[in-house]
Design a protein around this motif. Sequence first.
Motif, PDB file in Angstrom:
ATOM      1  N   LYS A 122       0.872  -1.183   0.000  1.00 24.98           N
ATOM      2  CA  LYS A 122       0.000   0.000   0.000  1.00 24.98           C
ATOM      3  C   LYS A 122       0.906   1.230   0.000  1.00 24.98           C
ATOM      4  O   LYS A 122       2.116   1.110   0.284  1.00 24.98           O
ATOM      5  N   PRO A 123       0.372   2.377  -0.332  1.00 19.88           N
ATOM      6  CA  PRO A 123       1.222   3.569  -0.395  1.00 19.88           C
ATOM      7  C   PRO A 123       2.015   3.755   0.897  1.00 19.88           C
ATOM      8  O   PRO A 123       1.456   3.622   1.994  1.00 19.88           O
ATOM      9  N   ALA A 124       3.319   4.007   0.753  1.00 21.36           N
ATOM     10  CA  ALA A 124       4.169   4.142   1.934  1.00 21.36           C
ATOM     11  C   ALA A 124       5.095   5.336   1.743  1.00 21.36           C
ATOM     12  O   ALA A 124       5.462   5.686   0.614  1.00 21.36           O
ATOM     13  N   GLN A 125       5.435   5.986   2.870  1.00 27.07           N
ATOM     14  CA  GLN A 125       6.360   7.106   2.784  1.00 27.07           C
ATOM     15  C   GLN A 125       7.515   6.947   3.767  1.00 27.07           C
ATOM     16  O   GLN A 125       7.327   6.494   4.890  1.00 27.07           O
ATOM     17  N   GLY A 126       8.704   7.267   3.306  1.00 27.40           N
ATOM     18  CA  GLY A 126       9.870   7.313   4.183  1.00 27.40           C
ATOM     19  C   GLY A 126      10.477   8.693   4.054  1.00 27.40           C
ATOM     20  O   GLY A 126      10.415   9.307   2.991  1.00 27.40           O
ATOM     21  N   THR A 127      11.053   9.193   5.158  1.00 31.31           N
ATOM     22  CA  THR A 127      11.663  10.522   5.089  1.00 31.31           C
ATOM     23  C   THR A 127      13.020  10.524   5.780  1.00 31.31           C
ATOM     24  O   THR A 127      13.323   9.641   6.597  1.00 31.31           O
ATOM     25  N   ALA A 128      13.807  11.507   5.446  1.00 33.38           N
ATOM     26  CA  ALA A 128      15.084  11.728   6.117  1.00 33.38           C
ATOM     27  C   ALA A 128      15.330  13.230   6.118  1.00 33.38           C
ATOM     28  O   ALA A 128      14.844  13.946   5.235  1.00 33.38           O
ATOM     29  N   LYS A 129      16.054  13.696   7.132  1.00 30.78           N
ATOM     30  CA  LYS A 129      16.264  15.131   7.246  1.00 30.78           C
ATOM     31  C   LYS A 129      17.759  15.421   7.218  1.00 30.78           C
ATOM     32  O   LYS A 129      18.529  14.890   8.015  1.00 30.78           O
ATOM     33  N   GLY A 130      18.155  16.258   6.295  1.00 30.01           N
ATOM     34  CA  GLY A 130      19.555  16.639   6.215  1.00 30.01           C
ATOM     35  C   GLY A 130      19.875  17.759   7.172  1.00 30.01           C
ATOM     36  O   GLY A 130      18.970  18.431   7.690  1.00 30.01           O
ATOM     37  N   GLU A 131      21.169  17.961   7.410  1.00 31.24           N
ATOM     38  CA  GLU A 131      21.567  19.012   8.346  1.00 31.24           C
ATOM     39  C   GLU A 131      22.323  20.148   7.690  1.00 31.24           C
ATOM     40  O   GLU A 131      22.424  21.234   8.243  1.00 31.24           O
ATOM     41  N   ALA A 132      22.881  19.893   6.515  1.00 26.97           N
ATOM     42  CA  ALA A 132      23.726  20.925   5.917  1.00 26.97           C
ATOM     43  C   ALA A 132      23.403  21.165   4.452  1.00 26.97           C
ATOM     44  O   ALA A 132      22.870  22.204   4.084  1.00 26.97           O
ATOM     45  N   GLU A 133      23.690  20.189   3.630  1.00 24.68           N
ATOM     46  CA  GLU A 133      23.576  20.386   2.189  1.00 24.68           C
ATOM     47  C   GLU A 133      22.231  19.913   1.642  1.00 24.68           C
ATOM     48  O   GLU A 133      21.903  20.186   0.490  1.00 24.68           O
ATOM     49  N   LEU A 134      21.489  19.161   2.452  1.00 25.39           N
ATOM     50  CA  LEU A 134      20.179  18.678   2.031  1.00 25.39           C
ATOM     51  C   LEU A 134      19.154  19.047   3.096  1.00 25.39           C
ATOM     52  O   LEU A 134      19.471  19.085   4.290  1.00 25.39           O
ATOM     53  N   GLY A 135      17.940  19.306   2.656  1.00 29.48           N
ATOM     54  CA  GLY A 135      16.852  19.547   3.600  1.00 29.48           C
ATOM     55  C   GLY A 135      16.088  18.254   3.810  1.00 29.48           C
ATOM     56  O   GLY A 135      16.666  17.199   3.997  1.00 29.48           O
ATOM     57  N   ARG A 136      14.761  18.340   3.730  1.00 25.20           N
ATOM     58  CA  ARG A 136      13.947  17.152   3.942  1.00 25.20           C
ATOM     59  C   ARG A 136      13.897  16.340   2.646  1.00 25.20           C
ATOM     60  O   ARG A 136      13.701  16.881   1.566  1.00 25.20           O
ATOM     61  N   ILE A 137      14.094  15.041   2.810  1.00 28.81           N
ATOM     62  CA  ILE A 137      14.002  14.132   1.673  1.00 28.81           C
ATOM     63  C   ILE A 137      12.830  13.201   1.957  1.00 28.81           C
ATOM     64  O   ILE A 137      12.690  12.680   3.068  1.00 28.81           O
ATOM     65  N   ALA A 138      11.965  12.995   0.980  1.00 25.98           N
ATOM     66  CA  ALA A 138      10.841  12.082   1.165  1.00 25.98           C
ATOM     67  C   ALA A 138      10.765  11.110  -0.006  1.00 25.98           C
ATOM     68  O   ALA A 138      11.063  11.485  -1.149  1.00 25.98           O
ATOM     69  N   LEU A 139      10.414   9.903   0.312  1.00 26.49           N
ATOM     70  CA  LEU A 139      10.202   8.899  -0.737  1.00 26.49           C
ATOM     71  C   LEU A 139       8.777   8.353  -0.609  1.00 26.49           C
ATOM     72  O   LEU A 139       8.415   7.825   0.449  1.00 26.49           O
ATOM     73  N   ASP A 140       7.984   8.527  -1.651  1.00 25.95           N
ATOM     74  CA  ASP A 140       6.644   7.957  -1.666  1.00 25.95           C
ATOM     75  C   ASP A 140       6.612   6.804  -2.639  1.00 25.95           C
ATOM     76  O   ASP A 140       6.882   6.983  -3.827  1.00 25.95           O
ATOM     77  N   VAL A 141       6.289   5.636  -2.107  1.00 23.52           N
ATOM     78  CA  VAL A 141       6.215   4.438  -2.954  1.00 23.52           C
ATOM     79  C   VAL A 141       4.756   4.051  -3.096  1.00 23.52           C
ATOM     80  O   VAL A 141       4.060   3.904  -2.077  1.00 23.52           O
ATOM     81  N   THR A 142       4.288   3.948  -4.331  1.00 22.30           N
ATOM     82  CA  THR A 142       2.895   3.562  -4.527  1.00 22.30           C
ATOM     83  C   THR A 142       2.837   2.244  -5.261  1.00 22.30           C
ATOM     84  O   THR A 142       3.676   1.961  -6.119  1.00 22.30           O
ATOM     85  N   PRO A 143       1.837   1.404  -4.909  1.00 17.05           N
ATOM     86  CA  PRO A 143       1.748   0.069  -5.507  1.00 17.05           C
ATOM     87  C   PRO A 143       1.417   0.151  -7.009  1.00 17.05           C
ATOM     88  O   PRO A 143       0.780   1.101  -7.420  1.00 17.05           O
TER      89      PRO A 143
END
Lengths: 271, 170
Positions: free
Chosen positions: B149-170
């Motif tokens: 089913k649709p799923a989301q993962g995220t990660a937060k950078g501290e310097a060179e990247l901000g918020r990263i999100a991955l949305d995986v849909t079936p």
Amino acid sequence: MKTMFARAGLALLLTAAIALPASAHRTWMLPSATVLSGDDPWVTVDAAVSNDLFYFDHVPLRLDGLTVTAPDGSEAKAENAATGKYRSTFDLHLDKPGTYKIALASSGLMAMYEENGKMKRWRGTAETFAKEVPADAKNLRVIDSQRRLETFVTSGKPSDTALKPTGKGLELVPVTHPNDLVAGEAATFKLQLDGKPASDMEVSVVPGGKRYRDDLKDIKVKTGKDGSFSVTWPEAGMYWISASYEDEKTVQKPANKRMANYTATLEVLPQ
Amino acid sequence: MRVLVPVTLSGLIASPALAAEMAVTVEIPQLSVAEYHRPYVALWVERPDQSVAANLAVWYDVKMRDNEGTKWLKDMRQWWRRIGRDLTMPVDGVSGPTRAPGEHRVTFVPGQNGVPKLDPGSYVLVVEAAREVGGRELLRIPFEWPAAKPAQGTAKGEAELGRIALDVTP
């Protein structure tokens, strides 16, 4: 011109070999980069002799005996070579993709003997020995010495052709590619003496940047039966690795002592 | 200034409704520095053993004279070691220009438009950024493929990247 170069090279060889036991001076080359991308990369390389790594504060390392092997095994040309007060330097155009081996190698005979109560020093080859050293020289000591100093740089994908050992003297045979070294990972190499495994030898591994810390932080490792040894790099940076061999049994006349030294500068990148 | 750049070529053509897709949102932070250059950014998918399953995108100075922008590709150290050094840049569908600060959403449909098919299993999305006269940062988001089913993962950078999100849909 050629003889002058040869003589200068041997002079260095002699000084280095004689000075070795008493002095901690280290010989090294330092490339400006070892892992390169892009269509037209160059590196510049410094060569010097100093105590602390990698600082120019003693004498330059002469570039006689410099050989650069290109990724296809052909010889590449060092450009803009110059020797200054504290260091020698040259540039290298990496016009082929793959790994280059930069080597400074020297070999020859050194003799010490007494003549009319005075200590004499001589250097040359087996051919000139008979002509130049008196047959009845007193307290004659003759050292057959080979020294090899190397570093490696890669444009694009690392390759192996240039890494092939010559089979003469003490040499490093990479198992882990010398331009694929990463902090926290183990790297394995093999030491060879005249193309055969150099077992049970001590290898000294010293990280650069000594000026900014108190401890030398050196690592000592021993080679196994097959000449292999492994190093797990504690952190990223430039490292100096060195091993020396000597014996008095397997020497060829007129030498009565054999010495071989291998030194390399390796770059370890962060994860 | 563009804040949201509509999806790259590889994404929009395939309708998200028809095929399982991964949508990656990359935030490039606004930095107040004297000399600013847009970061080089690489996106790829690795297996649990860190082997590479898909080289998704590389944003670098593609327009520089004599392909000179490739000189700094090695600064994305992990990408260079795992992928870059084996390639000749540019790569169609993967190479793209650097992007301005803001959020960028790009979608990938494994098995379509040059994106390799992913066998069912565990993967990690890796985002690496390196900026000229700046720093370098690498973020990882684990995910399962295909998604039930649709799923989301995220990660937060501290310097060179901000918020990263991955949305995986079936």
